[in-house]
Design a protein around this motif. Structure first.
Motif, PDB file in Angstrom:
ATOM      1  N   ILE A  10       0.840  -1.199   0.000  1.00  0.00           N
ATOM      2  CA  ILE A  10       0.000   0.000   0.000  1.00  0.00           C
ATOM      3  C   ILE A  10       0.877   1.252   0.000  1.00  0.00           C
ATOM      4  O   ILE A  10       0.409   2.331  -0.348  1.00  0.00           O
ATOM      5  CB  ILE A  10      -1.008  -0.001   1.174  1.00  0.00           C
ATOM      6  N   HIS A  11       2.146   1.114   0.377  1.00  0.00           N
ATOM      7  CA  HIS A  11       3.139   2.185   0.235  1.00  0.00           C
ATOM      8  C   HIS A  11       2.631   3.543   0.683  1.00  0.00           C
ATOM      9  O   HIS A  11       2.681   4.514  -0.066  1.00  0.00           O
ATOM     10  CB  HIS A  11       3.617   2.252  -1.222  1.00  0.00           C
ATOM     11  N   THR A  19      -6.399   7.400   2.392  1.00  0.00           N
ATOM     12  CA  THR A  19      -6.678   6.876   1.050  1.00  0.00           C
ATOM     13  C   THR A  19      -7.387   5.519   1.094  1.00  0.00           C
ATOM     14  O   THR A  19      -8.236   5.245   0.259  1.00  0.00           O
ATOM     15  CB  THR A  19      -5.393   6.747   0.199  1.00  0.00           C
ATOM     16  N   ARG A  42       6.407   3.852   2.343  1.00  0.00           N
ATOM     17  CA  ARG A  42       7.225   4.164   1.168  1.00  0.00           C
ATOM     18  C   ARG A  42       8.723   4.058   1.518  1.00  0.00           C
ATOM     19  O   ARG A  42       9.488   3.456   0.784  1.00  0.00           O
ATOM     20  CB  ARG A  42       6.846   5.589   0.712  1.00  0.00           C
ATOM     21  N   HIS A  43       9.115   4.660   2.670  1.00  0.00           N
ATOM     22  CA  HIS A  43      10.530   4.647   3.057  1.00  0.00           C
ATOM     23  C   HIS A  43      10.784   3.983   4.402  1.00  0.00           C
ATOM     24  O   HIS A  43      11.891   4.045   4.920  1.00  0.00           O
ATOM     25  CB  HIS A  43      11.078   6.068   3.182  1.00  0.00           C
ATOM     26  N   ASN A  69      10.359  -4.874   2.169  1.00  0.00           N
ATOM     27  CA  ASN A  69      11.671  -4.240   2.024  1.00  0.00           C
ATOM     28  C   ASN A  69      11.602  -2.720   2.173  1.00  0.00           C
ATOM     29  O   ASN A  69      12.498  -2.108   2.752  1.00  0.00           O
ATOM     30  CB  ASN A  69      12.339  -4.641   0.697  1.00  0.00           C
ATOM     31  N   HIS A  70      10.540  -2.088   1.700  1.00  0.00           N
ATOM     32  CA  HIS A  70      10.416  -0.633   1.857  1.00  0.00           C
ATOM     33  C   HIS A  70      10.324  -0.240   3.338  1.00  0.00           C
ATOM     34  O   HIS A  70      10.774   0.835   3.718  1.00  0.00           O
ATOM     35  CB  HIS A  70       9.181  -0.104   1.113  1.00  0.00           C
ATOM     36  N   HIS A 207       4.777  -5.887  -7.919  1.00  0.00           N
ATOM     37  CA  HIS A 207       3.693  -4.986  -8.342  1.00  0.00           C
ATOM     38  C   HIS A 207       3.165  -5.290  -9.742  1.00  0.00           C
ATOM     39  O   HIS A 207       2.039  -4.951 -10.073  1.00  0.00           O
ATOM     40  CB  HIS A 207       4.190  -3.530  -8.340  1.00  0.00           C
ATOM     41  N   GLN A 226      -1.258  -4.338  -3.958  1.00  0.00           N
ATOM     42  CA  GLN A 226      -2.429  -3.532  -4.350  1.00  0.00           C
ATOM     43  C   GLN A 226      -2.478  -3.238  -5.859  1.00  0.00           C
ATOM     44  O   GLN A 226      -3.555  -3.311  -6.446  1.00  0.00           O
ATOM     45  CB  GLN A 226      -2.465  -2.236  -3.534  1.00  0.00           C
TER      46      GLN A 226
ATOM     47  N   ASP B  22      13.127  10.650  -3.042  1.00  0.00           N
ATOM     48  CA  ASP B  22      11.998  10.628  -2.129  1.00  0.00           C
ATOM     49  C   ASP B  22      10.816   9.780  -2.626  1.00  0.00           C
ATOM     50  O   ASP B  22      10.070   9.220  -1.836  1.00  0.00           O
ATOM     51  CB  ASP B  22      11.532  12.074  -1.893  1.00  0.00           C
ATOM     52  N   ILE B  23      10.682   9.647  -3.927  1.00  0.00           N
ATOM     53  CA  ILE B  23       9.549   8.922  -4.508  1.00  0.00           C
ATOM     54  C   ILE B  23       9.609   7.422  -4.193  1.00  0.00           C
ATOM     55  O   ILE B  23       8.582   6.768  -4.050  1.00  0.00           O
ATOM     56  CB  ILE B  23       9.485   9.195  -6.041  1.00  0.00           C
ATOM     57  N   ALA B  24      10.848   6.868  -4.050  1.00  0.00           N
ATOM     58  CA  ALA B  24      11.062   5.447  -3.714  1.00  0.00           C
ATOM     59  C   ALA B  24      10.177   4.506  -4.524  1.00  0.00           C
ATOM     60  O   ALA B  24       9.496   3.647  -3.990  1.00  0.00           O
ATOM     61  CB  ALA B  24      10.858   5.202  -2.210  1.00  0.00           C
ATOM     62  N   GLY B  27       8.432  -0.097  -8.511  1.00  0.00           N
ATOM     63  CA  GLY B  27       7.444  -1.048  -9.021  1.00  0.00           C
ATOM     64  C   GLY B  27       6.949  -0.809 -10.434  1.00  0.00           C
ATOM     65  O   GLY B  27       5.994  -1.447 -10.853  1.00  0.00           O
ATOM     66  N   THR B  42       1.545   0.607 -12.248  1.00  0.00           N
ATOM     67  CA  THR B  42       0.538   1.198 -11.368  1.00  0.00           C
ATOM     68  C   THR B  42       1.237   1.895 -10.214  1.00  0.00           C
ATOM     69  O   THR B  42       2.109   1.317  -9.578  1.00  0.00           O
ATOM     70  CB  THR B  42      -0.387   0.093 -10.829  1.00  0.00           C
ATOM     71  N   ALA B  44       0.967   4.772  -6.668  1.00  0.00           N
ATOM     72  CA  ALA B  44       0.109   4.953  -5.496  1.00  0.00           C
ATOM     73  C   ALA B  44      -0.856   6.144  -5.587  1.00  0.00           C
ATOM     74  O   ALA B  44      -1.950   6.092  -5.028  1.00  0.00           O
ATOM     75  CB  ALA B  44       0.979   5.073  -4.247  1.00  0.00           C
ATOM     76  N   VAL B  72      -3.405   3.534  -8.688  1.00  0.00           N
ATOM     77  CA  VAL B  72      -4.015   2.331  -8.120  1.00  0.00           C
ATOM     78  C   VAL B  72      -5.436   2.612  -7.623  1.00  0.00           C
ATOM     79  O   VAL B  72      -5.743   3.707  -7.146  1.00  0.00           O
ATOM     80  CB  VAL B  72      -3.142   1.764  -6.982  1.00  0.00           C
ATOM     81  N   CYS B  73      -6.297   1.610  -7.760  1.00  0.00           N
ATOM     82  CA  CYS B  73      -7.681   1.737  -7.296  1.00  0.00           C
ATOM     83  C   CYS B  73      -7.750   1.366  -5.817  1.00  0.00           C
ATOM     84  O   CYS B  73      -7.190   0.365  -5.392  1.00  0.00           O
ATOM     85  CB  CYS B  73      -8.561   0.797  -8.119  1.00  0.00           C
ATOM     86  N   ALA B  74      -8.415   2.201  -5.017  1.00  0.00           N
ATOM     87  CA  ALA B  74      -8.514   1.946  -3.571  1.00  0.00           C
ATOM     88  C   ALA B  74      -9.953   1.653  -3.155  1.00  0.00           C
ATOM     89  O   ALA B  74     -10.344   1.881  -2.017  1.00  0.00           O
ATOM     90  CB  ALA B  74      -7.942   3.125  -2.794  1.00  0.00           C
TER      91      ALA B  74
END
Ligand SMILES: [Fe+2]
Ligand SMILES: [Fe+2]
Lengths: 262, 84
Positions: A10-11, A19, A42-43, A69-70, A207, A226, B22-24, B27, B42, B44, B72-74
């Motif tokens: 879900i990052h 969200t 994410r991090h 891992n993230h 992913h 996701q 920062d985007i990391a 995927g 896809t 986030a 992505v769809c949530a």
């Protein structure tokens, strides 16, 4: 029948609070438990851990997680796990937990897992210390998974689920470049699932992969990243085997107790 | 070397930047298609998508860029899967 909701990757970052919450609000109507298959942040910062905790707090059903891992990226994986623990999420690494769901004992064994590749195309414990460490780490994760699944069987669980971040089989990686498969999972995890025994294996991490797969011994594998499931979570209905259900413990309330594997 | 000759290294650098900044983002797929570069997968959020494309345009300046990045769809699922 046990209703298992699951999602990974879900990052969430500082800007993503809320969200998933709208979809999670009604989760208790659709599922008996929620599994989180890692890469929740994410991090992997403590701050992001709090965002995840806020998203899954007070859902009215047990939540069981492994990290990805993230979630290790900032060397704050313990803080991420602690934030989740504070809102009642059970975070597993090489251990199992038993949930009592409407009188049935449901066991979840979890490890992040690691890479190495799949049978016939995998790295081995040979050569440089870095290479040995890489594969030994995967092996430790797989051993933890095998031991916890075995303990869940001994604890008389009617349903057992293996929860990892990395993939146990290549089936659910279809869509990823073949060249990176060794970084996406390891056959050692599938071997542990088959030897320990499970009704379902759930993972994330890939992913671009696909949802459906199976181990050699026929255990169903689901990639719940996701981006793969294209929803806030997936729901799987698992039958409860006759004779495995424990007496008492009815109602919707479910209690968790940890079963250490080491 | 021409821009196309070095495209594969520039794609590798873009991958490194997307992972380390920062985007990391690890995927998505980034592939050379003839003389252009294709980004797909896809992500986030809308913000993530915009940031990835900003970095890609910067890193791959001069190379034609094609993209099919979706957010992505949530939503909750509308049906479960029955496992026997
Ligand atoms: Fe991920
Ligand atoms: Fe991952």
């Amino acid at each position: 029948m046990i209703r298992v909701a699951a999602v990974g990757d879900i990052h969430l970052g500082p800007g993503s609070a809320g969200t998933l919450r709208p979809a999670f609000e009604s989760l208790h109507e659709q599922a008996d438990l929620l599994l989180l298959a890692g890469d929740l942040t994410r991090h992997g910062t403590a701050e992001e851990g709090e965002v995840v905790a806020g998203e899954v707090a007070g859902l009215g059903i047990p939540v069981v997680a492994v990290l990805g891992n993230h979630d290790y990226q900032s060397d704050q994986e313990a803080e991420v796990a602690a934030a989740l623990d504070r809102v009642g999420v059970t975070v597993l690494e090489g251990e199992g937990t038993v949930l009592n769901i409407r009188g049935a004992r449901v066991g979840v064994a979890g490890t992040k897992g690691f890479g190495g590749g799949f049978a016939g195309r995998s790295g081995g414990e040979f050569g440089e210390p870095e290479m040995k460490d890489f594969i030994r780490y995967t092996r430790r994760c797989a051993d933890g998974l095998r031991k916890s699944l075995t303990m869940l069987a001994e604890a008389d669980c009617a349903v057992r689920i293996a929860l990892t971040h990395y993939a146990p089989v290549p089936d659910t990686l279809a869509g990823e470049p073949l060249e990176i498969y060794p970084f996406l999972g390891s056959y050692l995890l599938a071997e542990a699932v088959d030897e320990g025994g499970a009704d379902l294996a759930v993972h994330g991490h890939a992913h671009m992969g696909t949802e459906h797969g199976m181990t050699s011994e026929g255990v169903r594998v689901r990639n719940v990243a996701q981006p793969v499931i294209g929803r806030a979570f997936a729901v799987y209905h698992l039958p409860v085997h006759a004779g495995g259900a424990a007496a008492g413990g009815g109602g919707v309330k479910a209690g968790a107790d940890a079963v250490g594997a080491h | 070397m021409s821009a196309a000759d070095t495209a594969e290294y520039r794609i590798a650098h873009l991958r490194d930047r997307l992972a380390s900044e920062d985007i990391a983002e690890l995927g998505i797929r980034i592939e050379q298609r003839g003389t252009s570069v294709m980004l797909y997968g896809t992500v986030a959020s809308d913000d993530c998508r915009a940031e990835i494309l900003r970095i890609a345009r910067e890193e791959l300046a001069g190379l034609p860029l094609r993209e099919d990045l979706v957010v992505v769809c949530a939503d909750a699922p509308d049906h479960p899967e029955e496992l026997s």
